[in-house]
Design an enzyme around this catalytic site. Sequence first.
Site, PDB file in Angstrom:
ATOM      1  N   GLY A 376       5.269  20.278 -40.714  1.00 56.45           N
ATOM      2  CA  GLY A 376       5.917  19.834 -41.928  1.00 56.45           C
ATOM      3  C   GLY A 376       6.220  20.809 -42.743  1.00 56.45           C
ATOM      4  N   GLU A 505      -0.742  29.247 -37.572  1.00 57.07           N
ATOM      5  CA  GLU A 505       0.433  30.003 -37.004  1.00 57.07           C
ATOM      6  C   GLU A 505      -0.044  31.302 -36.534  1.00 57.07           C
ATOM      7  OE1 GLU A 505       2.227  29.972 -34.414  1.00 57.07           O
ATOM      8  OE2 GLU A 505       3.822  28.370 -35.461  1.00 57.07           O
TER       9      GLU A 505
END
Length: 581
Positions: A376, A505
Site C-alpha cells: 500500500g 522490506e
Amino acid sequence: MDIPITTTEVLRWVGRHLAHYRWQVAGAIVALFIAAGAWLILGQGIKVAVDEGFIDNNPSILNTAVVAVLIICLIASIATYFRFYLMSLLGERISADIRNEVFAHLLTLPPSFFAKTRTGEVISRFTSDTTVLQTVIGSSVSMAVRSVVTFIGAVVLMAITSPILTLCVLLAVPGVLLPLRILAPRVRTYAKESQDKIADLGAHVDQALHEITTVQAFNAQSFEQQLFKQRVGHSLSAAKKRIHFRSQLIGAIMLVSLAAITTIAWIGARQVFADEMSMGELSAFLFYAVLAGGSVATISEVIGDVQRGVGASERLLQLLHTEPSIYSGTQPLLQDTRQPPTIRFEKVTFAYPENPVLFSELSLIINSGEKVALVGPSGAGKTSLFQLLLRFYQPQEGQIKIGSQSIEQVRLTDLRNTIAIVTQEPVIFATTVQENIAYGRPEASLAEIKKAAKAAYADDFIEQLELGYDTQLGERGVRLSGGQRQRIAIARAILANRPILLLDEATSALDARSEKMVQHALNRLMRGRTTIVIAHRLATVKHADRIVVMEKGSIKSSGTHTELLEHDALYREYAELQLLS
C-alpha cells in the site's frame, strides 16, 4: 517533561542514594569534625602563645605552644585529606548510581517519548546535570557542612572568650542572612535556566552532527553555525544572570562579614586598653571571628553550587518521574513449541498522539506459519502494525492477540522475545561485527554467529574486513555499504531464531545479486515462522502466502498476487506503479 519537583523531593532522592554509603558518609563526617575541631583548638594555642609566651616573655612556653600548633595543623591536614577523599569518592559513586538509575529508566520509555523529546536534551541531563550533582556532593556540600560546624564552634568559643563581643557578632548575623534570603532563590532559578539552555545547545549539536551529510549536501554549514551561535548566546545570557546574582550574593556577604570583623576588632582593642580582656584573648577571639567570617563567606560561595545542584537534580528527577505509557503485563507468553503462533488484530482503533485516527476497528488474522505481505502507499499504516505488535504504542480500542493471549496481559520481555525484526534502515551499533550479529542473543558462540552470517550471505564480506568478526563498524555502521548493513541485520534476526518474523522490506537496500542471495536466506528463515512483510518489491509479494492491501489505515483487500491482479484495481495500480517498476 515539565513535571514540578519540590526541594523536599530532591533531598529525599539524594538522601536515599547517600544511605547506600552510610559508613563512608559517617567516616567523612568524623573526619570533618576532627578537622574543624583542630582548627578551633588552634585559637587556644594562639591565646597561650600570646599571653604566656610573648606578653610574659617566656620562650619555653612559646616553644611548647608552637609545637602544639604544628601538631594541631598536622591532625587537621590528615583529617582534611580523609574528608576530601571520602566526599569526592562519594560524589563519584552517587553520580555513577544516578546515571545508572536514569539510563535504566530511559530504556523503559517507549519510542513515543523520544519522538517528542530531543535526544541531545536527554543526553545533556544525563551527563552535564549528573556532573554538576557530583561536584556538589563531592565538594560543595562538604565545604558547606564544614563551614557550618566551624561557624558554630567559633561562635561558642567566642562566647566563652568574650560574651560582649560575641553579642556584637550575633547582631551582624541577620545582615549576612538577608542577602542569602533575597538572592539565593534567584541563583537557583537562573542555574536551572542555564542548564536548560546548555541542554538545548547539546540537542542542536546532536542533530547537526547526526545529519552531517544532509547539512553538507545542502551547504547549510553557515545556517547551522548561525543557529548554534544563537543558542550559545542564549546559554551565555542565562549564565550571565546566574553569575550576576551569585556575585552579588558573595560580595554582599563579604562586605557585611568584613565590616563586622573590623568593628568587633575595634571594640576588642578598646577592651584591651581598658584591661577588660588580655591581648591573647583578643587574638584568639579575632582568630575565631575570622574563622566564623570565612565560614560564612564559604557558605555564600558554595550556596550557588548547591542551588545549581538542586536545579540539576530537579531536571534529573523530571526524567525519572516521566511515566512510561506502556506497562508490562504479568502473564508469561504460552507458546506451542511445535508450531509458530497465530497473530490476531481484533477491531483495533489507533491514533498517534495529537494525530487523527489511523486505524478504526481494523481486524486482521495472520495464521500460524503464514507469510503475509502488507502493501500500500506510504502512510497506509503498515509500519504502525509492527509498532503496535511490539507494543511500542497502545491502541485506543480493540486488542492484539498472540495465540489466545492479549499482548497487553503478557510480559513485555516474553512478547518481544518471540519477535525478530529487520527494518528497511538497519540499525548497526558502533561495536564489532560479532557483537552486532549477537545483539539479540549475547550468549551465542562465535560458531553460531558465523553460521547466521553465512545464512545471510554476509560471511564473505565480513572475512574480508581487516579484523573479520572483530572489526569495529563505527558510528551507525558507516564503514559498511547499505547492502552489507542489511545483511548484518538479517544475520542478527537469523541468530535470534524467534517464531515471529517482521520484515520491513529487508531486501530494499541490496543490489540484484545480493537481493537474490538474501531472498533465498529469508525464504529459509521464514519456514516454520509466522511472518509479516512490508513489501515494495515484486519478488517479495510473489513469495507471500497472502497479500494484504492497505490504504489510509484500513484493509482494502487480500489474496494472492495473481488473484489481486485480476480482481483488485487498487492493487493492480499499485503493482504497475511500484512493484513492477
